[in-house]
Write a protein that holds these residues in place. Structure first.
Motif, PDB file in Angstrom:
ATOM      1  N   PRO A   1      74.108 -51.357  31.277  1.00 51.35           N
ATOM      2  CA  PRO A   1      73.954 -50.071  30.852  1.00 51.35           C
ATOM      3  C   PRO A   1      73.194 -49.898  29.667  1.00 51.35           C
ATOM      4  CG  PRO A   1      75.896 -51.190  29.905  1.00 51.35           C
ATOM      5  CD  PRO A   1      75.167 -52.269  31.052  1.00 51.35           C
ATOM      6  N   THR A   2      72.935 -48.746  29.011  1.00 50.62           N
ATOM      7  CA  THR A   2      72.518 -48.597  27.917  1.00 50.62           C
ATOM      8  C   THR A   2      73.551 -48.817  26.876  1.00 50.62           C
ATOM      9  OG1 THR A   2      71.236 -46.597  28.877  1.00 50.62           O
ATOM     10  CG2 THR A   2      71.437 -46.520  26.560  1.00 50.62           C
ATOM     11  N   VAL A   3      72.991 -49.753  26.040  1.00 50.83           N
ATOM     12  CA  VAL A   3      74.054 -50.260  24.936  1.00 50.83           C
ATOM     13  C   VAL A   3      73.514 -49.459  23.700  1.00 50.83           C
ATOM     14  CG1 VAL A   3      74.910 -52.131  23.847  1.00 50.83           C
ATOM     15  CG2 VAL A   3      74.151 -52.354  26.168  1.00 50.83           C
ATOM     16  N   ARG A   4      74.531 -48.851  23.338  1.00 53.02           N
ATOM     17  CA  ARG A   4      74.325 -48.416  21.934  1.00 53.02           C
ATOM     18  C   ARG A   4      75.373 -48.627  20.841  1.00 53.02           C
ATOM     19  NH1 ARG A   4      74.147 -43.933  25.681  1.00 53.02           N
ATOM     20  NH2 ARG A   4      71.980 -43.123  25.956  1.00 53.02           N
ATOM     21  N   ARG A   5      76.769 -48.074  21.084  1.00 53.17           N
ATOM     22  CA  ARG A   5      77.911 -48.618  20.189  1.00 53.17           C
ATOM     23  C   ARG A   5      78.286 -50.233  20.112  1.00 53.17           C
ATOM     24  NH1 ARG A   5      81.260 -43.213  20.822  1.00 53.17           N
ATOM     25  NH2 ARG A   5      80.242 -43.305  22.642  1.00 53.17           N
TER      26      ARG A   5
ATOM     27  N   ALA B   1      68.924 -50.486  24.790  1.00 48.45           N
ATOM     28  CA  ALA B   1      68.753 -48.890  25.095  1.00 48.45           C
ATOM     29  C   ALA B   1      67.431 -48.620  25.025  1.00 48.45           C
ATOM     30  CB  ALA B   1      69.582 -48.186  23.887  1.00 48.45           C
ATOM     31  N   LEU B   2      67.048 -48.173  26.272  1.00 48.54           N
ATOM     32  CA  LEU B   2      65.719 -47.773  26.348  1.00 48.54           C
ATOM     33  C   LEU B   2      65.654 -46.054  26.073  1.00 48.54           C
ATOM     34  CD1 LEU B   2      63.245 -47.832  29.645  1.00 48.54           C
ATOM     35  CD2 LEU B   2      63.514 -45.784  28.419  1.00 48.54           C
ATOM     36  N   THR B   3      64.657 -45.782  25.125  1.00 45.98           N
ATOM     37  CA  THR B   3      64.846 -44.296  24.557  1.00 45.98           C
ATOM     38  C   THR B   3      63.329 -43.824  24.630  1.00 45.98           C
ATOM     39  OG1 THR B   3      64.202 -44.976  22.349  1.00 45.98           O
ATOM     40  CG2 THR B   3      66.534 -45.093  22.914  1.00 45.98           C
ATOM     41  N   THR B   4      63.244 -42.505  24.655  1.00 44.28           N
ATOM     42  CA  THR B   4      61.879 -41.773  24.464  1.00 44.28           C
ATOM     43  C   THR B   4      61.939 -40.576  23.505  1.00 44.28           C
ATOM     44  OG1 THR B   4      62.792 -40.569  26.290  1.00 44.28           O
ATOM     45  CG2 THR B   4      61.284 -42.232  27.141  1.00 44.28           C
ATOM     46  N   VAL B   5      63.258 -40.429  23.055  1.00 44.33           N
ATOM     47  CA  VAL B   5      63.410 -39.082  22.098  1.00 44.33           C
ATOM     48  C   VAL B   5      62.307 -39.136  20.677  1.00 44.33           C
ATOM     49  CG1 VAL B   5      65.117 -39.751  20.675  1.00 44.33           C
ATOM     50  CG2 VAL B   5      65.049 -37.617  21.515  1.00 44.33           C
ATOM     51  N   HIS B   6      61.894 -40.293  20.440  1.00 38.75           N
ATOM     52  CA  HIS B   6      60.973 -40.382  19.126  1.00 38.75           C
ATOM     53  C   HIS B   6      59.590 -39.821  19.456  1.00 38.75           C
ATOM     54  CE1 HIS B   6      58.945 -43.765  20.680  1.00 38.75           C
ATOM     55  NE2 HIS B   6      57.920 -43.575  19.880  1.00 38.75           N
TER      56      HIS B   6
ATOM     57  N   PRO C   1      78.128 -45.915  36.071  1.00 42.12           N
ATOM     58  CA  PRO C   1      78.291 -44.874  36.885  1.00 42.12           C
ATOM     59  C   PRO C   1      77.352 -44.093  37.459  1.00 42.12           C
ATOM     60  CG  PRO C   1      78.760 -44.282  34.680  1.00 42.12           C
ATOM     61  CD  PRO C   1      78.037 -45.304  34.747  1.00 42.12           C
ATOM     62  N   ARG C   2      77.262 -44.039  38.958  1.00 42.54           N
ATOM     63  CA  ARG C   2      76.153 -43.533  39.749  1.00 42.54           C
ATOM     64  C   ARG C   2      76.673 -42.482  40.611  1.00 42.54           C
ATOM     65  NH1 ARG C   2      74.032 -44.563  35.542  1.00 42.54           N
ATOM     66  NH2 ARG C   2      72.261 -46.012  35.165  1.00 42.54           N
ATOM     67  N   ARG C   3      75.991 -41.608  41.007  1.00 46.71           N
ATOM     68  CA  ARG C   3      76.410 -40.820  42.127  1.00 46.71           C
ATOM     69  C   ARG C   3      76.178 -41.518  43.506  1.00 46.71           C
ATOM     70  NH1 ARG C   3      72.407 -36.135  41.544  1.00 46.71           N
ATOM     71  NH2 ARG C   3      72.944 -35.433  43.778  1.00 46.71           N
TER      72      ARG C   3
HETATM   73  C1  LIG Z   1      63.222 -42.480  30.590  1.00 44.97           C
HETATM   74  C2  LIG Z   1      64.524 -42.680  29.968  1.00 44.97           C
HETATM   75  C3  LIG Z   1      64.569 -41.831  28.649  1.00 44.97           C
HETATM   76  C4  LIG Z   1      65.635 -42.226  27.845  1.00 44.97           C
HETATM   77  N1  LIG Z   1      65.774 -41.784  26.548  1.00 44.97           N
HETATM   78  C5  LIG Z   1      66.824 -42.022  26.023  1.00 44.97           C
HETATM   79  C6  LIG Z   1      66.831 -41.678  24.474  1.00 44.97           C
HETATM   80  O1  LIG Z   1      65.766 -40.937  23.889  1.00 44.97           O
HETATM   81  N2  LIG Z   1      67.989 -41.732  23.502  1.00 44.97           N
HETATM   82  C7  LIG Z   1      69.258 -42.299  24.218  1.00 44.97           C
HETATM   83  O2  LIG Z   1      69.936 -42.455  23.568  1.00 44.97           O
HETATM   84  N3  LIG Z   1      69.056 -42.802  25.771  1.00 44.97           N
HETATM   85  C8  LIG Z   1      67.834 -42.661  26.374  1.00 44.97           C
HETATM   86  N4  LIG Z   1      68.078 -42.991  27.663  1.00 44.97           N
HETATM   87  C9  LIG Z   1      69.133 -43.674  28.210  1.00 44.97           C
HETATM   88  C10 LIG Z   1      69.900 -42.624  29.310  1.00 44.97           C
HETATM   89  O3  LIG Z   1      70.525 -41.706  28.397  1.00 44.97           O
HETATM   90  C11 LIG Z   1      70.778 -43.564  30.218  1.00 44.97           C
HETATM   91  O4  LIG Z   1      69.990 -44.488  31.018  1.00 44.97           O
HETATM   92  C12 LIG Z   1      72.037 -42.701  30.923  1.00 44.97           C
HETATM   93  O5  LIG Z   1      72.380 -41.967  30.372  1.00 44.97           O
HETATM   94  C13 LIG Z   1      72.624 -43.607  31.873  1.00 44.97           C
HETATM   95  O6  LIG Z   1      73.431 -44.406  31.185  1.00 44.97           O
HETATM   96  P1  LIG Z   1      73.434 -46.062  31.569  1.00 44.97           P
HETATM   97  O7  LIG Z   1      72.029 -46.502  31.387  1.00 44.97           O
HETATM   98  O8  LIG Z   1      74.566 -46.533  30.529  1.00 44.97           O
HETATM   99  O9  LIG Z   1      74.034 -45.935  32.972  1.00 44.97           O
HETATM  100  C14 LIG Z   1      66.810 -42.720  28.412  1.00 44.97           C
HETATM  101  C15 LIG Z   1      66.559 -43.662  29.526  1.00 44.97           C
HETATM  102  C16 LIG Z   1      65.582 -43.224  30.318  1.00 44.97           C
HETATM  103  C17 LIG Z   1      65.398 -43.775  31.654  1.00 44.97           C
END
Ligand SMILES: Cc1cc2nc3c(=O)[nH]c(=O)nc-3n(C[C@H](O)[C@H](O)[C@H](O)COP(=O)(O)O)c2cc1C
Length: 218
Positions: A24-28, A159-164, A203-205
């Motif tokens: 998963p995306t690990v943040r906390r 955590a992969l992010t793009t918002v910046h 979790p996925r559909r």
């Molecule tokens: C292209 C892409 C951009 C994303 N950008 C952000 C972001 O800027 N900030 C963030 O917190 N998570 C970001 N995410 C993470 C998604 O929010 C996350 O993958 C999604 O909610 C599903 O959660 P999971 O990875 O834990 O299953 C990004 C994921 C992808 C694939």
């Protein structure tokens, strides 16, 4: 250090199916107090270089940021972009928990042990064809996912992010990227994880809702 020489620092080494379903995306759960060693990061990046990419041109570049001051600079842009994103996103689109996770990462990005900024050579023209657009960013994403899986199998969270990217030019100036020659693709936050090596299934559909055979089914 070679990739095979590394022994994961947890007793738990996930098998491939577990990696694919429980990364998963690990943040906390990022451990903000424990540094991530450069050899561990380079090992994961070394493995990532074997990902498929357009024409095997390997136009990717990776900038690892572990210097506190530079992280703080990036984190300020990240926070501004994340706040703007969240205030523009409808409340119905994200659960409160998801919003809290996104906010947490934005509030703590400067404390995350390492940030991997992935870039690709060139800039996409405004009128780029769909094939070019897809190939441009798509040439880097498989490597990023490989990096994330390699990291996860070694006890790290990402955590992969793009918002910046809303502030791409400012971040480029901060870290010295020649923005006319290289485009930023994504920023991956990396840290050891707290609370043990296990992760929930993401979790996925159901597949049935998104799969058709031979003819498109809406
Ligand atoms: C292209 C892409 C951009 C994303 N950008 C952000 C972001 O800027 N900030 C963030 O917190 N998570 C970001 N995410 C993470 C998604 O929010 C996350 O993958 C999604 O909610 C599903 O959660 P999971 O990875 O834990 O299953 C990004 C994921 C992808 C694939």
């Amino acid at each position: 250090m070679t990739a095979t020489a590394h022994t994961p620092d947890t007793a738990h080494t996930p098998d491939i199916d577990e990696l694919l379903t429980r990364t998963p995306t690990v943040r906390r759960r990022l451990d903000l107090s424990r540094p991530v060693s450069r050899p561990l990061l380079t090992q994961c990046l070394q493995l990532a270089l074997h990902a498929p990419n357009g024409g095997n041109r390997q136009n990717w570049r990776f900038l690892v940021i572990d210097d506190p001051e530079t992280k703080a600079g990036i984190a300020r842009y990240y926070k501004a972009a994340s706040d703007a994103y969240l205030s523009a996103t409808s409340q119905a689109a994200m659960s409160d928990k998801a919003v809290a996770g996104v906010r947490y990462l934005a509030d703590h990005l400067h404390e995350v042990p390492a940030l991997v900024l992935a870039c690709t050579r060139g800039r996409l023209p405004e009128d780029a064809s769909l094939a070019r657009q897809s190939g441009f960013f798509g040439a880097v994403y498989p490597a990023l996912w490989s990096f994330m899986l390699a990291a996860r199998s070694r006890g790290l969270g990402t955590a992969l992010t793009t918002v910046h990217l809303a502030h791409e030019r400012e971040v480029a100036a901060l870290v010295g990227i020649p923005a006319d020659e290289f485009t930023q693709v994504a920023l991956v936050a990396v840290g050891h994880v707290t609370g043990g090596p296990g992760f929930r299934r993401t979790p996925r559909r159901p597949l049935d809702e998104v799969l058709s055979w031979n003819r498109w089914r809406s």
